[in-house]
Each structure stands twice: as structure tokens, then as C-alpha cells.
Design a protein around this motif. Structure first.
Motif, mmCIF file in Angstrom:
data_model
loop_
_atom_site.group_PDB
_atom_site.id
_atom_site.type_symbol
_atom_site.label_atom_id
_atom_site.label_comp_id
_atom_site.label_asym_id
_atom_site.label_seq_id
_atom_site.Cartn_x
_atom_site.Cartn_y
_atom_site.Cartn_z
ATOM 1 N N LEU A 172 9.427 14.450 -2.131
ATOM 2 C CA LEU A 172 9.039 13.423 -1.168
ATOM 3 C C LEU A 172 7.939 12.517 -1.707
ATOM 4 N N SER A 173 7.325 12.912 -2.799
ATOM 5 C CA SER A 173 6.305 12.061 -3.434
ATOM 6 C C SER A 173 6.921 11.008 -4.353
ATOM 7 N N SER A 174 8.252 10.998 -4.446
ATOM 8 C CA SER A 174 8.932 10.005 -5.297
ATOM 9 C C SER A 174 8.590 8.586 -4.849
ATOM 10 N N ALA A 188 17.833 5.678 5.472
ATOM 11 C CA ALA A 188 17.747 4.369 4.807
ATOM 12 C C ALA A 188 17.883 4.504 3.297
ATOM 13 N N LEU A 189 17.472 5.649 2.767
ATOM 14 C CA LEU A 189 17.527 5.886 1.320
ATOM 15 C C LEU A 189 18.783 6.642 0.906
ATOM 16 N N ALA A 190 19.690 6.879 1.870
ATOM 17 C CA ALA A 190 20.928 7.626 1.616
ATOM 18 C C ALA A 190 20.637 9.018 1.050
ATOM 19 N N LEU A 191 19.595 9.645 1.602
ATOM 20 C CA LEU A 191 19.207 10.989 1.185
ATOM 21 C C LEU A 191 19.510 11.976 2.307
ATOM 22 N N PRO A 192 19.840 13.220 1.978
ATOM 23 C CA PRO A 192 20.151 14.217 3.003
ATOM 24 C C PRO A 192 18.889 14.696 3.718
ATOM 25 N N LEU A 193 19.076 15.246 4.929
ATOM 26 C CA LEU A 193 17.928 15.728 5.689
ATOM 27 C C LEU A 193 17.271 16.939 5.031
ATOM 28 N N ASP A 194 18.012 17.641 4.178
ATOM 29 C CA ASP A 194 17.424 18.783 3.469
ATOM 30 C C ASP A 194 16.931 18.383 2.073
ATOM 31 N N PHE A 195 16.604 17.116 1.907
ATOM 32 C CA PHE A 195 16.064 16.635 0.638
ATOM 33 C C PHE A 195 14.831 17.462 0.279
ATOM 34 N N PRO A 196 14.718 17.937 -0.962
ATOM 35 C CA PRO A 196 13.626 18.846 -1.327
ATOM 36 C C PRO A 196 12.241 18.250 -1.066
ATOM 37 N N VAL A 197 11.405 19.036 -0.408
ATOM 38 C CA VAL A 197 10.066 18.580 -0.043
ATOM 39 C C VAL A 197 9.275 18.150 -1.269
ATOM 40 N N VAL A 236 11.663 10.838 10.136
ATOM 41 C CA VAL A 236 12.265 11.495 8.975
ATOM 42 C C VAL A 236 13.713 11.040 8.801
ATOM 43 N N GLN A 237 14.473 11.038 9.909
ATOM 44 C CA GLN A 237 15.880 10.644 9.811
ATOM 45 C C GLN A 237 16.028 9.185 9.407
ATOM 46 N N LEU A 238 15.174 8.319 9.926
ATOM 47 C CA LEU A 238 15.285 6.898 9.569
ATOM 48 C C LEU A 238 15.003 6.687 8.089
ATOM 49 N N ASP A 272 0.794 -1.231 0.000
ATOM 50 C CA ASP A 272 0.000 0.000 0.000
ATOM 51 C C ASP A 272 0.830 1.285 0.000
ATOM 52 N N LEU A 273 2.030 1.229 0.547
ATOM 53 C CA LEU A 273 2.843 2.452 0.639
ATOM 54 C C LEU A 273 3.726 2.572 -0.596
ATOM 55 N N GLN A 274 3.802 3.756 -1.153
ATOM 56 C CA GLN A 274 4.528 3.919 -2.409
ATOM 57 C C GLN A 274 5.655 4.954 -2.332
ATOM 58 N N SER A 275 5.406 6.071 -1.676
ATOM 59 C CA SER A 275 6.323 7.208 -1.756
ATOM 60 C C SER A 275 7.149 7.370 -0.478
ATOM 61 N N ILE A 276 8.143 8.251 -0.561
ATOM 62 C CA ILE A 276 8.944 8.592 0.614
ATOM 63 C C ILE A 276 8.041 9.126 1.715
ATOM 64 N N GLN A 277 7.140 10.030 1.358
ATOM 65 C CA GLN A 277 6.289 10.621 2.389
ATOM 66 C C GLN A 277 5.339 9.587 2.983
ATOM 67 N N ASP A 278 4.914 8.604 2.194
ATOM 68 C CA ASP A 278 4.101 7.511 2.746
ATOM 69 C C ASP A 278 4.847 6.802 3.871
#
Length: 302
Positions: free
Chosen positions: A62-64, A50-59, A44-46, A10-16
Motif C-alpha cells: 500500500l506504500s506503492s 480505481a487502480l484495478a486492484l483487488p480488495l485483498d491487495f497485500p498491505v 478502500v473500495q474506491l 502532496d499525496l504519493q502512495s495508495i495508503q495516502d
């Protein structure tokens, strides 16, 4: 269908996954205190870690959508955090200290010393001279010593630990921050490996947790190396031995900056005539004192 199976379906995106992880954390009894202080920031940090993305990843990104292996990695990390009560920096293999990344493993404490606040202010007003020679004892990951070398760019820094495994991690952090020419990792049981050496500044975040505090601490702390946390029934075994030798390893006008945390009261009771300068810490924390060489002399054993 299990929670994992439904999440994968059911979950697809980063924000999910951030939202789902946040909900799982809210329903759990995990303790926050190794980098974040709330469920949202931890989630958020986990997920980003886990995706090797920075904490300032563009909002807006997040739907990726995530690949299946990325989803499974996040779910595995969430399980480790909730079921095994592993602190998040161990799961990600990285902690941040003074805005700097440091590799951490279960052989090292997770960096969080309130001494950081003093280092950010270059130990003023206590440090009377530029520290050409610095010692970071009980260094663990090397975070305090490496940060000191980056703060005092003309200083030579020795970082010591009794644990060879911790020193291996510290050596990797020395290389990562490109300070091999100024930071030296030394295996030493307190001052035993430092014969004849003297310093302008000694920083020490030693084991100081008393037996009762350790037994009642959240499970996350029991994932950290006990050798780096506990020191006898009252938490002061290491500190007593340190105070008896420290003056011999300080230059004139040198100072010790030392952390004892909640063992502050026990230390004051054990040394009622010692003029500990207890530092008021702007960002919270307690139990950090400063002593000069002259103040340490009456405690020194040759």
C-alpha cells in the motif's frame, strides 16, 4: 491552491489516497448502502477499484507510489461520489453479490437483495423439489438468476426484464459467468413474454418503493433507474398484477420467493386473507415472502 492540486502534489502512495478519501467521505453527507456501510470501507473500495486492484491487495504494497494519471482518476471518482452522489458500484462499473462480480450500469439496480440469504440455503425448507426450471423476474443485472444457476447446476434459468438496456448488461454477466447454456435472457413485461411457461421456482425483486419513500430517499437512490424502484403510490402496482397471474406459471409444488421491502405492511393490509410466509433474514433486511402455487390459486385471474 485547490484541494485537487494539493492532493496531486502532496499525496504519493495508495495508503495516502485511502486516508485522504476517508477524510473527505467523513466530512460529506453521502449515504452508504450500496455495498459498504461506512466511510473507511467505501474509501478502500474506491481507491483500490480505481487502480484495478483487488480488495485483498497485500498491505505491504500500500506504500506503492502512484502515477499522476492514477491520482487524477481517484480524485475524479471521489468527486463523482461526493458531488454527484453516485453509488460506488456505478463509478467502478462493478458490484459484488454472493461473492460474485457483476457488471452494473445506471440501467440496472445495484445488487443487494436479501433474497441472497435464502439462495445461499437453497431455499430450504420451502422448496420441496429440485428446481429444474427457475425464473428470475425483474432481473436487472441478472445477479439473482445467474447466482441461482450457479447454485442449482442442473437447472435451466430464465431471467426477464422490461428494460432492454438492463438485459444487455445481464447478457454480459451471463457470458462472464459462463452460463450461456443454462441461462436465457428474455424481454418480458411481467408474464407477457412467457406464455405457456411454468417454473418450479420464481424469484422476483420487483419495483416496490412507495411514492413517499422514494421522494425522501437519499440522493444515491435517485441515481438508480426509477422504473426498477417505484410502482404506484403504495408501491404495490406491480405486485398486485403479479399475484393475479403467478399461479399459472408455477408447476405443482412450485413456490414464489418475492421481495417487497418496506411495502410489507401495505401488502398485508391489501391481502389480509393471504397466508404470506414472511422470512426471517439472518443478515438483515425485511419484506421477503414465500407463497406456494396452492396459496396463490385463489388470487389467480385466468
Amino acid at each position: 491552491m485547490s484541494k485537487h492540486q494539493s492532493a496531486l502534489r502532496d499525496l504519493q502512495s495508495i495508503q495516502d489516497f485511502i486516508r485522504w478519501t476517508y477524510s473527505r467521505f467523513r466530512k460529506s453527507d453521502i449515504f452508504y448502502g450500496h455495498g459498504t456501510d461506512n466511510a473507511w470501507d467505501e474509501a478502500v473500495q474506491l481507491v483500490l477499484g480505481a487502480l484495478a486492484l483487488p480488495l485483498d491487495f497485500p498491505v505491504e504494497h500500500l506504500s506503492s507510489r502512484l502515477a499522476n494519471d492514477e491520482k487524477k482518476r481517484i480524485l475524479k471518482y471521489v468527486d463523482r461520489r461526493i458531488k454527484d452522489r453516485e453509488p460506488l458500484p456505478y463509478i467502478l462499473g462493478e458490484a459484488w453479490f454472493m461473492g460474485l462480480p457483476f457488471k452494473v450500469t445506471k440501467d440496472t439496480l445495484i445488487p443487494r437483495s436479501p433474497i441472497m440469504a435464502l439462495l445461499e440455503n437453497e431455499f430450504q425448507p420451502w422448496l420441496q423439489q429440485y428446481p429444474v426450471n427457475i425464473l428470475d423476474m425483474c432481473t436487472g443485472s441478472g445477479c439473482l438468476g445467474i447466482a441461482a444457476a450457479l447454485t442449482f447446476e442442473d437447472a435451466q434459468v430464465d431471467i426477464t426484464d422490461i428494460s432492454d438496456a438492463a438485459l444487455d448488461v445481464a447478457q454480459e454477466n451471463i457470458a462472464m459467468h459462463d452460463v450461456e447454456d443454462r441461462v436465457t435472457a428474455i424481454h418480458s413485461d411481467m408474464f407477457n413474454g412467457l406464455a405457456g411457461k411454468q417454473y418450479d421456482l420464481i424469484i422476483c425483486n420487483p419495483p416496490y418503493v412507495d411514492a413517499d419513500d422514494y421522494q425522501t430517499a437519499p440522493a444515491e437512490f435517485h441515481n438508480e433507474p426509477q422504473l426498477a424502484l417505484t410502482s404506484g403510490d403504495d408501491g404495490l402496482d406491480f405486485t398486485r398484477a403479479f399475484l393475479a397471474q403467478a399461479a399459472n406459471h408455477l408447476h405443482d409444488n412450485g413456490i414464489v420467493v418475492y421481495e417487497v421491502g418496506n411495502s410489507e405492511i401495505a401488502l398485508q393490509e391489501a391481502y389480509p386473507d393471504t397466508p404470506f410466509m414472511w422470512v426471517e433474514l439472518e443478515n438483515g433486511g425485511n419484506g421477503v415472502f414465500v407463497l406456494t402455487k396452492d396459496e396463490l390459486k385463489h388470487l389467480t385471474q385466468e
